[in-house]
Each structure stands twice: as C-alpha cells, then as structure tokens.
Write an enzyme that holds these catalytic residues in place. Structure first.
Site, short mmCIF file in Angstrom:
data_model
loop_
_atom_site.label_atom_id
_atom_site.label_comp_id
_atom_site.label_asym_id
_atom_site.label_seq_id
_atom_site.Cartn_x
_atom_site.Cartn_y
_atom_site.Cartn_z
N SER A 148 -2.98 6.76 -4.18
CA SER A 148 -1.48 6.34 -4.63
C SER A 148 -0.65 6.35 -3.52
O SER A 148 -0.88 5.71 -2.43
CB SER A 148 -1.01 7.23 -5.76
OG SER A 148 0.06 6.99 -6.34
N ASP A 224 -4.55 2.40 -15.45
CA ASP A 224 -3.87 3.04 -14.75
C ASP A 224 -2.48 2.72 -15.20
O ASP A 224 -1.97 1.26 -15.00
CB ASP A 224 -3.98 2.83 -13.00
CG ASP A 224 -3.24 3.53 -12.27
OD1 ASP A 224 -1.86 3.79 -12.55
OD2 ASP A 224 -3.76 4.12 -11.27
N HIS A 257 -4.92 6.88 -13.62
CA HIS A 257 -4.62 7.28 -12.25
C HIS A 257 -4.92 8.73 -11.85
O HIS A 257 -4.67 9.15 -10.81
CB HIS A 257 -2.87 7.10 -12.31
CG HIS A 257 -2.36 6.86 -10.93
ND1 HIS A 257 -2.70 5.97 -10.03
CD2 HIS A 257 -1.46 7.79 -10.27
CE1 HIS A 257 -1.92 5.89 -9.04
NE2 HIS A 257 -1.31 7.36 -8.91
#
Lengths: 279, 279
Positions: A148, A224, A257
C-alpha cells in the site's frame, strides 16, 4: 551508529529481532525489525516497507515471511512508517492517513512536519547503513517490496536508485499518489501544493519522466476496498507498457487489502526475489 | 444454534472467518475463528486450543497455519480461552494466569466461577456441534492440538474422548497441572481443594489412571522460560513410557514459548495431523 536490541527470538531456524536506535534522519528514536536466517555468511536483503497505520510489528507478526526467507537465505528488514514520540506532530485532526504511521516515505519540506518527517532519508540512507554495519547483509544483493503506502515507497525508492535493487515488487501499492486522495493529502501536507515537486514521489510520474526498472511484480486483490480510488494499478500498467517495463500484475480474485491477502502471496514474492538475488 | 459472522476474509485460497454466538455453556457471547480451505467437500478438522491470555486472535494472526491447512485440506478451529463480558468474574487480583483468558478448559464448580467458566463443556460439546452444523466438517476425522494451557486442554480432551480424535499433538503443553503452580492455582480456583477431582484435568494423572492415546506429538523449546517450572515435559515422557503410548517429544534448541516458536513448527504439526486425518 549503535543499535539496541529490543528483542531477539529464535524462529524458523533464524533470529527475529527488533531493534531501536536514535535516528539522525528523523531526530527521534526509531524501531525496526530484522529477520536473519541461520547461517554465517553474507546474505541478500529484502526490504519491506509497510502501509498506513503500521509499525514494524504488523508484518513481523502477520506477514508469514520467515519460512520463505529461511529457505531462500534472505534477510528481511521492516522499518517503521513514521517518526514517533512526544515531539512529533501528528495529523491536525488525528486522521490515520497522515502524520503518525503515515510518513509516506518522503522528506517533508512543510511545517510543522519538516523537522521529523524524513522517512525518505531514513529508509534510503540511514537505515541501510545501520543494517550493513550490524547484520550479515550483502549490499550488492538487495530487493525491495512493500504494501500500500509501503508499495508506493518501494516503487519510488527503487525507481530513484537505479541499480541498487536487483528485484522490486509490491502488494497493493499506491502507484500514483499525485492522482489519488491519500496521496494528494500526504504530498500536500509534507511537500506543499506545488505538484511538480510531487513527481519525485509518484511511481507513475517517475516512469513517465524516464525512470526505469528492469522488471516488476505486483499483486492486488480484486476485493480490495481501496483498489479503484487509491491504488489504481491500471495507471501503473499503462505507464509500464508505455515505458517497456516488464510488469507482472496479478489480480487476485476475492482478496482484500489486509495481511490475510499479503501473507497468502508473501512466500511467492520472497521466492521471486530470491531467484533474482541469489543467481 | 445460530452463529453470526464477525468477519470472513479470503486467505490462502480459503476463507478465514471469525464468528460470534450466544453460548449456552458459558452463558455469554463467545467468539471463535475457523479457517476453511477452498473446496466443496467435507473436510477433516484440526482443533487448536490457545494458551493463557490469548483469544482466538493470537493464533489466527500469528500461527502461520493457513498455508499448511490449505495444502492438506484441513479446517482449523480456534476457540477463545475463557468466557468474557461484564458479568464474568475475573481473577480477584487481576492476575493473567486465572480468570479471563485463563479458563483452563474445565467446568468450574467453585464460586464465583461456576456460572460462566464452563470451557470444558464449551470445547467438547457446544462448539463441536456448532462447527458441525455450520461448516463442511467431517466429524469422523478430527485432530486436536494446542499451546501451553491449550496443550493441556488438547491432551485432557483427547484422553477423555477415546476415538474422537485420530491425531493429538501439542506445543509446549502444561502436562501435569496438579503438580505445577499455574495448574494448582487454576484447579484450586475452579474445582476446589480436593486434588482427587483434579485428576480428570491432568494429562499425566489421566494416563496414570489408565486413559490412552494411540500416539502423541509434542514440541517444546529449550529456551522456554516456563519449561522447568510449569510445563515439565519429562513427566509426560515418563507417563507415556510407563503406559506404552508412543510419544514423539521434540526439544527444539533455543526456541521460547512464543508464537515465533509455534509458527516455526506449525506446518510440521498440520502435516502430521493431515497424514493421520486423510488416510
């Protein structure tokens, strides 16, 4: 350049350590984690930059990298994601996507952040020197990955240090911070409103501006919740295609995620790095 | 017998879920975790009972069992370690080795614990029925393992349910609670001072009293700080030798009591159970 051992625990044949040191880059104490496989020899290093809200601890506890690193003989280094401490200013509203846990791997130029928020210098200069001095790390064989915000960090650090990393990958990276809300907030807050200055911290912009990688492995989950708004892997896909950078982009059906996603594909990434770092 | 999904996340090809239900055994809400590998078929079940201070979350986050369970096609169930909630009395001094997070897998007979601390009934009756009703679990193929207090739970539950479990293992188990401080405190608190009543919750005593297992796998770390005072694997070794129970006791050099130890050998245990559950 002393480091202090917070903990060293035997795991998967090696030692999972957590260390602390007074950072000259950030002007604070910084904590980081290092896994060193068994063996008395210089070993390649895989850097892992973490995402928003994380410390070194998230991937250390949940990342499931040790078995694969032990097998491949790779040292795994996990820095923190921001300076911390009473002197360190947080987001003015206490939001989790800026300030503490959200250093975005830049050297801030804006007040009140410029003094301590120097994560770019920390992860590209200070911590590599510390790791080289204190662990059996072979600096000629380094790879980098991240998740991320940390995927953003891994990509931008690698793009701006040609030749330093033999292998580059990312999990659910923010690929174009200049074009998405998390990135716009962070780059405005740390670097100011001049978007030209942002391009040095935007993987897609760096590729557009001529920076190159030999190849790239990226995994994203199709479930996600940040995929379309914050991550936008299609922008990386287009930039790599235009630049001729071989990109393997795995869209993993149904994954989100979280570390349940990351840990599923961590061993694949470690092995992929291992093939490039040990040949 | 309804259960409520707290979260269901895709991981290692399957689904890692966390669920909540109103327990009739404990008179409280109870939370537990279940990993179900990919596939539409009845699958064997591996029960994992956790140690002091833990909830379902510790092993779920740090246990590194999903890759091995996915490969072997084994459902992994992780209950909590005690009832919880405002009505539930804790240790009178707030100690971590009794009360909340320390149910010791017994049905308490002593006040003020008898009402809610009924973890024996919960893990041997209520939760197995819930799991059978809500997941593709093959009740004819079950294994059980656990860590520390949960290793004690796994051993005593298996010894007192001959034939229910095809495979039994433990990580750093408390093997003779009647002879060690943690166990003496817990059994006194939950069951009272009559040591005869303790023998039903003491693996070494159960073996001495004639209970048997077909075989047993145990791993302990030589750097475990609780090894000599609380775990005392040599007592299990002697009892198994006298009873003719084949015991594989691995003393792992330099490993401690933490999930860094457990996760190192988790895949070995899952595969060991898998060989016995899928043949």
């Amino acid at each position: 350049m002393g480091i202090e051992s917070v903990s060293e625990v035997r795991s998967h044949g090696g030692v999972q350590g957590v260390y602390k040191h007074a950072s000259s880059a950030t002007g604070t104490d910084m904590t980081f984690a290092v896994f060193v496989p068994e063996g008395n020899r210089p070993m390649p290093v895989l850097w892992y930059l973490s995402g928003l809200t994380c410390t070194h601890a998230n991937v250390t506890e949940k990342g499931e990298y040790r078995a694969a690193c032990a097998e491949a003989g790779i040292i795994f280094v996990a820095p923190d994601t921001s300076p911390r401490g009473e002197a360190v200013p947080d987001d003015l509203d206490g939001a989790w996507d800026f300030g503490l846990g959200a250093g975005f791997y830049v050297d801030a130029t804006q007040e009140p952040y410029a003094r301590h928020y120097r994560m770019w210098s920390y992860v590209t200069e200070e911590l590599p020197a510390l790791v080289a001095a204190n662990f059996p790390a072979d600096r000629a064989r380094q790879g980098i990955t991240g998740h991320s915000m940390g995927g953003h960090g891994a990509l931008t650090v690698a793009l701006r240090h040609p030749g330093r990393f033999k292998s580059v990958s990312a999990f659910a990276p923010i690929v174009a911070p200049g074009q998405v809300p998390w990135g716009e907030k962070a780059l405005t807050g740390y670097l100011g409103g001049d978007r030209a200055a942002w391009r040095e911290h935007d993987a897609v912009a760096l590729i557009e501006d001529g920076k190159r990688l030999p190849e790239l492995l990226v995994d994203v989950g199709t479930a996600d919740p940040f995929l379309d708004k914050e991550l936008r892997p299609e922008l990386l896909e287009a930039a790599c295609a235009a630049a001729g950078i071989p990109l393997t982009l795995n869209r993993r059906e149904g994954y989100d995620h979280s570390y349940y996603f990351i840990s599923t594909f961590m061993a694949d990434h470690v092995r992929w790095h291992g093939e490039r770092l040990t040949r």
